[in-house]
Design an enzyme around this catalytic site. Structure first.
Site, PDB file in Angstrom:
ATOM      1  N   GLY A   1      15.147  -7.554   4.332  1.00 21.07           N
ATOM      2  CA  GLY A   1      14.893  -8.792   5.524  1.00 21.07           C
ATOM      3  C   GLY A   1      15.354  -8.120   6.745  1.00 21.07           C
TER       4      GLY A   1
ATOM      5  CB  CYS B   1      16.614  -3.200   1.876  1.00 20.72           C
ATOM      6  SG  CYS B   1      17.064  -2.387   3.568  1.00 20.72           S
ATOM      7  CE1 TYR B   2      20.449  -9.558   5.950  1.00 26.96           C
ATOM      8  CE2 TYR B   2      19.751 -10.862   4.242  1.00 26.96           C
ATOM      9  CZ  TYR B   2      20.292 -10.923   5.577  1.00 26.96           C
ATOM     10  OH  TYR B   2      20.994 -11.715   5.887  1.00 26.96           O
TER      11      TYR B   2
ATOM     12  CG  HIS C   1      12.220  -0.922   0.886  1.00 27.80           C
ATOM     13  ND1 HIS C   1      12.206  -2.432   1.053  1.00 27.80           N
ATOM     14  CD2 HIS C   1      13.171  -0.549   1.823  1.00 27.80           C
ATOM     15  CE1 HIS C   1      12.918  -2.642   2.158  1.00 27.80           C
ATOM     16  NE2 HIS C   1      13.556  -1.884   2.583  1.00 27.80           N
TER      17      HIS C   1
ATOM     18  CD  GLU D   1      10.216  -3.238  -1.447  1.00 32.76           C
ATOM     19  OE1 GLU D   1      10.836  -2.742  -2.635  1.00 32.76           O
ATOM     20  OE2 GLU D   1      10.629  -3.690  -0.682  1.00 32.76           O
TER      21      GLU D   1
ATOM     22  CB  SER E   1     -18.720 -20.823  -1.091  1.00 34.36           C
ATOM     23  OG  SER E   1     -18.134 -20.015  -1.688  1.00 34.36           O
ATOM     24  N   GLY E   2     -20.147 -19.579  -3.920  1.00 34.04           N
ATOM     25  CA  GLY E   2     -20.806 -18.264  -4.486  1.00 34.04           C
ATOM     26  C   GLY E   2     -19.776 -17.338  -4.353  1.00 34.04           C
TER      27      GLY E   2
ATOM     28  CB  VAL F   1     -14.187 -13.492  -5.312  1.00 37.99           C
ATOM     29  CG1 VAL F   1     -13.539 -13.534  -6.470  1.00 37.99           C
ATOM     30  CG2 VAL F   1     -15.131 -12.347  -5.001  1.00 37.99           C
ATOM     31  CG  ASP F   2     -11.037 -16.841  -3.181  1.00 35.13           C
ATOM     32  OD1 ASP F   2     -10.931 -15.900  -4.149  1.00 35.13           O
ATOM     33  OD2 ASP F   2     -10.549 -16.837  -2.333  1.00 35.13           O
ATOM     34  CB  SER F   3     -15.468 -21.442  -4.521  1.00 32.89           C
ATOM     35  OG  SER F   3     -16.333 -20.761  -4.314  1.00 32.89           O
ATOM     36  CB  SER F   4     -17.220 -17.764  -8.371  1.00 34.36           C
ATOM     37  OG  SER F   4     -18.140 -17.849  -7.209  1.00 34.36           O
TER      38      SER F   4
ATOM     39  CE  LYS G   1     -10.894 -12.476  -2.741  1.00 33.76           C
ATOM     40  NZ  LYS G   1     -11.190 -13.636  -2.139  1.00 33.76           N
TER      41      LYS G   1
END
Ligand code: XMP
Length: 513
Positions: free
Chosen positions: A54, A81-82, A170, A172, A224-225, A227-230, A369
């Site tokens: 942070g 870290c923090y 870090h 990550e 919508s066609g 990626v997410d809605s599909s 995603k």
């Protein structure tokens, strides 16, 4: 699935990255604000807790802190870290303000290979990334140093009996090359967490959860066609079959043949129940004479809700609305409001579920995603659907600066299709974040044969980006641009000039409006 790893967020820009890395280890994790009540945290039955970094100093007024009870849950805790400074501060150690910030690569020397460092030999030197101001000056009782660097005598610390660990660096970030191994050593070897977060397991559990939520009822989904809605629609279809009706709204602002392709893919190949609504006249009518970008967006959002609402009402037994909300949007709403909070500017269909009095089904709300793509793949969805570049909700409206006219949209569609073909042929489609054409509201002079022409200008835009928040113009091979330009001018009537946009974001945006 096993118990989650909980990442308590103290506002670090890297918090999401920690979650990504943990998920890459096929371990389920959730980000929660550091202000979460201890009882609520306990109720999640965490397998381990990670305290993020942070930007604050533990000394600063109002700096974020955590209930000390987190160290008494009996589960392993890692402070990064923090998170490490706070651990030491709260448990009786001493943190001091560093005279100067340590930022950049460093090498740690492993004294004792425990916790994160369990995969290394004692005496090993390991490259890491540091980014901190304050530092630990004295350890709480029970802790000892397990690694040091030339600048950080307390680069990694541990209290093995209580299974509490801290690292000043870090693990990550990619600049800590063996960071993922370190997280695995902590989570799998030390904390004993099971790595069972796989796309296949997710599909199975998600289908069961959707069946439970929807029961015998029916659901609708705006397809919508993209990626997410599909993927969301496919998951729900897997769970409730034809009790899911997808509504695909053609707003007249889609790319060439998009409507046809969406229907072929989803209705014919994937066997979803899809209603194709051609509302182009309604959208284009409402947009007539409008040139202001934000007004365009508002009109499109409003007409979409009207059209969708009208169609949805025809499905009288639907009580649920499927939305492809992703985890970053969820984090945004629960995250500790530090600098990791994202400013989101594009909400196209906000207010839809409230207005329609439907309960939301959001099967992707735990996924990033790339995980959405993996889940789609696990369900056998075609690669092309899953790897599509993003396309904005207002569609070609924001790629047609000025007033929208059918003639301009037609030119734009043809030019855009040629650009996409050439980008694909050059093997660039998946390397580029977005590539598309824009039609400018000006005509310029050209010459074709012996004739003088006076026609529109098309601009090509292609950008590389990680998340759309910042972007750089893509250094596309000149031959690809040359071929695209020649083809557009030869094949598309009404365009006699092609430009390539060489601006980055910021200060420009990806879309032209
Ligand atoms: P900008 O143009 O702001 O775009 O750099 C960033 C990303 O967002 C997309 N975008 C939109 N998406 N509705 C959307 O659903 C919108 O109004 C909208 N405007 C921009 C853009 O395509 C890019 O991926």
């Amino acid at each position: 699935m096993s118990s989650p790893v909980i990442i308590l967020d103290f506002g670090s820009q890297y918090t999401q990255l920690i979650a990504r890395r943990v998920r890459e280890l096929q371990i389920y994790c959730e980000i929660q604000p550091c202000t979460m009540e201890l009882d609520a945290l306990r109720a999640l039955e965490p397998a381990a807790v990670i305290l993020s970094g942070g930007p604050a100093s533990v000394f600063a007024d109002g700096s974020p802190t955590v209930d000390k009870g987190v160290f008494e849950l009996g589960v392993p805790v890692l402070g990064i870290c923090y998170g490490m400074q706070l651990t030491c501060h709260l448990l009786g150690g001493r943190v001091e303000a560093a005279t100067e910030r340590e930022y950049g690569p460093a090498t740690i020397h492993v004294d004792k290979p425990v916790g994160l460092l369990a995969a290394f030999e004692a005496g090993a030197d390991v490259d890491v990334w540091m980014s901190h101001g304050d530092r630990v000056a004295a350890l709480p009782e029970g802790f000892h140093v397990v690694a040091k660097s030339s600048n950080s005598p307390f680069a990694a610390v541990a209290d093995e009996s209580r299974r509490l660990y801290g690292v000043q660096f870090h693990p990550e970030v990619v600049h800590t090359p063996r960071g993922v191994e370190m997280l695995r050593a902590f989570l799998v070897d030390t904390a004993g967490v099971t790595a069972d977060w796989t796309p296949g397991n997710f599909v199975e559990q998600s289908v069961a959860a959707i069946q439970q939520q929807v029961g015998e009822g029916a659901a609708i989904c705006g397809l919508s066609g993209g990626v997410d809605s599909s993927v969301a629609a496919m998951l729900v279809h897997k769970a409730i079959g034809d009790r899911l009706t997808c509504i695909f709204v053609d707003n007249g602002l889609l790319r060439k043949d998009e409507g046809k392709k969406v229907m072929e893919m989803f209705a014919d190949n994937l066997h979803l129940k899809v209603i194709h609504v051609d509302a182009s006249a309604e959208f284009l009518g409402a947009l007539e004479g409008v040139s202001d970008p934000e007004t365009k967006r508002k009109i499109i959002g409003k007409v979409f809700i009207d059209v969708f609402d009208r169609e949805a009402k025809k499905i009288t037994d639907a009580k649920h609305l499927v939305q492809g909300t992703l985890y970053p949007d969820v984090i945004e709403s629960v995250s500790f409001k530090g600098p990791s909070a994202v400013i989101k500017s594009h909400h196209n269909v906000g207010g839809l579920p409230e207005r329609m009095n439907l309960s939301l089904v959001e099967p992707l709300r735990l996924l990033f995603k790339d995980e959405v793509r993996e889940v789609g793949k696990a369900m056998g969805m075609p690669h092309d659907v899953l790897q599509r570049q993003p396309f904005p909700g207002p569609g070609l409206a924001v790629r047609c600066p000025g007033v929208i006219e059918r003639e301009k949209l037609d030119i734009l569609r043809e030019a855009d299709a040629i650009f996409e073909q050439e980008i694909r042929a050059a093997g660039l489609y998946e390397k580029i974040w977005q590539s598309f054409a824009v039609i400018l509201p000006v005509k310029t002079v050209g010459v074709m044969g012996d004739e003088r022409t006076y026609e529109y200008v098309v601009a090509l835009r292609a950008v590389t980006s990680r998340d759309g928040m910042t972007a750089d113009w893509a250094r596309i091979d000149h031959d690809v641009l040359a071929k695209t330009s020649t083809r557009i001018i030869n094949e598309v009537r009404g365009c006699n000039r092609v430009c390539y946009d060489i601006s980055s974001k910021p200060p420009s945006t990806i879309e032209w409006e």
